[in-house]
Enzyme design. Structure first.
Site, PDB file in Angstrom:
ATOM      1  N   SER A   1      46.923  38.957  22.084  1.00  0.00           N
ATOM      2  CA  SER A   1      46.417  37.727  22.614  1.00  0.00           C
ATOM      3  C   SER A   1      44.855  37.357  22.563  1.00  0.00           C
ATOM      4  O   SER A   1      44.880  36.425  22.636  1.00  0.00           O
ATOM      5  CB  SER A   1      47.322  37.416  24.069  1.00  0.00           C
ATOM      6  OG  SER A   1      46.802  38.621  24.713  1.00  0.00           O
TER       7      SER A   1
ATOM      8  N   ALA B   1      42.735  39.556  20.977  1.00  0.00           N
ATOM      9  CA  ALA B   1      41.949  39.820  19.687  1.00  0.00           C
ATOM     10  C   ALA B   1      42.725  40.240  18.677  1.00  0.00           C
ATOM     11  O   ALA B   1      44.034  40.492  18.862  1.00  0.00           O
ATOM     12  CB  ALA B   1      40.894  40.922  20.039  1.00  0.00           C
TER      13      ALA B   1
ATOM     14  N   VAL C   1      42.579  43.317  15.189  1.00  0.00           N
ATOM     15  CA  VAL C   1      41.720  44.441  14.688  1.00  0.00           C
ATOM     16  C   VAL C   1      41.881  44.519  12.949  1.00  0.00           C
ATOM     17  O   VAL C   1      42.747  44.290  12.476  1.00  0.00           O
ATOM     18  CB  VAL C   1      42.297  45.894  15.315  1.00  0.00           C
ATOM     19  CG1 VAL C   1      41.354  46.886  14.629  1.00  0.00           C
ATOM     20  CG2 VAL C   1      41.938  45.734  16.850  1.00  0.00           C
TER      21      VAL C   1
ATOM     22  N   LYS D   1      37.003  44.576  15.789  1.00  0.00           N
ATOM     23  CA  LYS D   1      37.982  43.857  16.634  1.00  0.00           C
ATOM     24  C   LYS D   1      37.334  42.516  16.860  1.00  0.00           C
ATOM     25  O   LYS D   1      36.067  42.315  17.211  1.00  0.00           O
ATOM     26  CB  LYS D   1      38.037  44.707  18.141  1.00  0.00           C
ATOM     27  CG  LYS D   1      39.019  44.160  19.098  1.00  0.00           C
ATOM     28  CD  LYS D   1      39.315  45.141  20.217  1.00  0.00           C
ATOM     29  CE  LYS D   1      40.366  44.631  21.227  1.00  0.00           C
ATOM     30  NZ  LYS D   1      40.646  45.860  22.096  1.00  0.00           N
TER      31      LYS D   1
ATOM     32  N   ASP E   1      44.467  51.433  30.595  1.00  0.00           N
ATOM     33  CA  ASP E   1      45.542  50.990  29.746  1.00  0.00           C
ATOM     34  C   ASP E   1      45.902  52.237  28.647  1.00  0.00           C
ATOM     35  O   ASP E   1      45.794  52.023  27.536  1.00  0.00           O
ATOM     36  CB  ASP E   1      45.204  49.711  28.877  1.00  0.00           C
ATOM     37  CG  ASP E   1      46.061  49.056  28.288  1.00  0.00           C
ATOM     38  OD1 ASP E   1      47.160  49.181  28.582  1.00  0.00           O
ATOM     39  OD2 ASP E   1      45.913  47.934  27.522  1.00  0.00           O
TER      40      ASP E   1
END
Ligand SMILES: Nc1ncnc2c1ncn2[C@@H]1O[C@H](COP(=O)(O)OP(=O)(O)O)[C@@H](O)[C@H]1O
Ligand SMILES: [Mg+2]
Length: 509
Positions: free
Chosen positions: A132, A134, A136, A153, A288
């Site tokens: 949502s 970014a 890569v 990114k 994360d």
């Protein structure tokens, strides 16, 4: 706030109500009339289908856009706000979005680096992953030390404006809820949106992610089993993050890891120990750590990417965590209880012995069970539930840690189903305790405690204020109840007419 923002908010509330979100919220009964009416209406035209609520939620949040995906993921970590059932469903929410193409990325890079853009990024490949906020790309660059691959990114174009507009909508909704449904105020919707807004603002500046990478690199410089990609600061801006390309296998691909000949149980132990070391030793952890953000490189090291969300623990929380894990490992429940009191997490009027007894009830059942069935995250979770009974304040940083621990444990177990959490974590925890609570550690703690006392002094006047506030609260409560009733009706009328205007502007009727 523009009418189009309001329209989007109304549409979103509608979609979410239809998919059962509002129904699943732990709202007190009886519900406000308007909520009940909206639910009845939404229920009547709810889309029926074979899909589970989790799938329907996932589709709905993705359709509503990036901010809602982030809102959903954020709420998944807040069962205290949305209830356990909804949090579990939301945890399945995947952040995958259509990419915005190579040309889109070039435009963003051009905005950031101007004329230098093509010189800095001569060979930019197509997008390899898009979410949502970014996407890569892989690219090749040439520097003094030769040609090498990098990962680039790039922030999604227009995402700033979109998120600002959605956040304004979330604030409006949260404020309306606080005003109109006083009983829901306990869940503190405005404070929830505040936290989301802060975390989104940080994620929207890729220089901060670069800084988090760099801080983690510094902390782990001497660890030979864990590392992060180095940042290419020259090619990094607010909306572009360039870093070393990691050639590795994702931890999600267990078959490939096994085929490459890596030692799976060792990898699982490394992962858990690294996480504990970051939390305890550094007070700075990747929040994360799912399998998509973790690689194993050719040397068998774990490499972590995606530092958009990180957690921090102060010295007090670190000590608390270490002593608790140590107390449970050695079955010293009285010590675990004392730690809670010493940290000031449990009010002094609670009884130490009874608290230790409750902790024993959490810890003892774990000891007859095979190691492979003990989840450290579950232990922490039960611990927090127990401590709530003793009026312990929930600490957001510890909740984030516990949530990350769930994820880390899941990944570690996918590598080694027989992993013994206690055995693997014991060296890290014991080492920390010996290092920090031994003779040297005690002096440092004493010095910092003296500092705490000094820091408290300027706050004393506020403590007296607080006492005064409590004294006058009863009168204030009566007053505000009277006021609330008198503003409630006009607000409802206002809200309804807004909804009608929005709906008609969307061409619904
Ligand atoms: N340094 C890197 N080297 C190789 N691949 C990377 C690197 N950084 C990111 N990726 C790939 O891009 C994906 C998305 O990057 P990530 O930083 O996780 O973005 P998001 O925040 O959108 O999840 C990762 O899952 C990984 O496959
Ligand atoms: Mg990621």
């Amino acid at each position: 706030m523009l009418p189009v923002d309001i329209a989007r908010l109304v549409r979103a509330s509608w979609v979410l109500a239809r998919e059962g979100v509002i129904n699943a919220l732990p709202l007190p009964e009886p519900r406000p009339f308007a909520v009940s009416a909206a639910l009845l209406l939404a229920g009547a035209i709810r889309r029926r289908g074979a899909a589970s609520r989790a799938e329907r939620l996932s589709i709905a949040f993705s359709r509503l856009g990036p901010s809602y995906v982030k809102l959903g993921q954020f709420l998944a970590t807040r069962p205290d706000v949305v209830g356990a059932a909804l949090a579990t469903d939301l945890a399945e929410l995947q952040d995958a979005m259509p990419d915005f193409g190579l040309a889109g990325a070039r435009a963003v890079i051009g905005d950031s680096f101007g004329l230098e853009a093509t010189r800095l990024f001569p060979e930019l490949g197509g997008p390899i992953a898009a979410a949502s906020i970014a996407q890569v790309h892989k690219a090749a660059v040439t520097d003094r030390d030769g040609r090498h691959d990098v990962a680039v990114k790039v922030l999604r174009p227009g995402i700033g404006r979109r998120i600002a507009s959605d956040l304004a909508g979330f604030y409006l909704a949260a404020r309306l809820i606080e005003r109109l449904a006083p009983r829901v105020r306990r869940l503190r919707p405005v404070a929830v949106v505040d936290t989301l807004a802060r975390s989104l603002t940080l994620e929207m500046d890729l220089r901060l992610e670069a800084a988090a990478l760099s801080e983690m690199a510094q902390n782990t410089a001497d660890d030979d089993d864990f590392r992060v990609p180095t940042v290419d600061w020259r090619r990094t801006s607010r909306s572009v993050l360039t870093m070393e390309w990691i050639d590795g296998i994702k931890l999600s691909d267990v078959t490939a890891i096994r085929a490459a000949g890596h030692d799976l149980p060792k990898l699982a132990a490394t992962l858990l120990q690294s996480f504990l070391r970051h939390a305890l030793r550094d007070g700075f952890f990747h929040a994360d750590m799912h399998q998509g953000n973790l690689f194993v490189d050719a040397a068998g090291r774990i490499v972590a990417v995606d530092f958009g969300i990180v957690g921090r623990l102060g010295p007090r929380e670190r000590r608390f965590l270490a002593e608790i894990l140590h107390g449970f490992i050695t079955r010293n429940y009285r010590r675990v209880a004392e730690v809670h009191f010493e940290a000031g997490y449990v009010p002094p009027e609670q009884e130490l012995e009874t608290f230790a007894q409750a902790l024993r009830a959490v810890g003892e059942p774990l000891h007859g069970v095979p190691a492979s069935e003990i989840a450290m995250s579950r232990l922490l979770n039960q611990l927090f539930e127990t401590t709530e009974l003793f009026a312990m304040q929930t600490r957001p940083e510890l909740i984030l840690l516990q949530k990350t621990m769930v994820v880390v444990e899941g990944v570690a177990r996918s590598l080694d189903p027989d992993l013994d959490m206690w055995k693997v974590s014991e060296p890290v925890v014991s080492n920390w305790i010996a290092r920090n609570l031994g003779p040297i550690g005690r002096i440092e703690t004493a010095v910092s405690a003296a500092g705490d006392l000094l820091a408290l002094a300027p706050r004393l006047p506020r403590v007296f204020d607080a006492i005064e506030t409590i004294a006058t609260r009863t009168e204030a409560a009566d007053e505000s109840r009277r006021r609330r009733r008198s503003i409630a009706l006009p607000l409802w009328i206002g809200a309804l007419s807004l909804a009608v205007i929005a709906a008609s502007s969307l061409g619904w009727f």
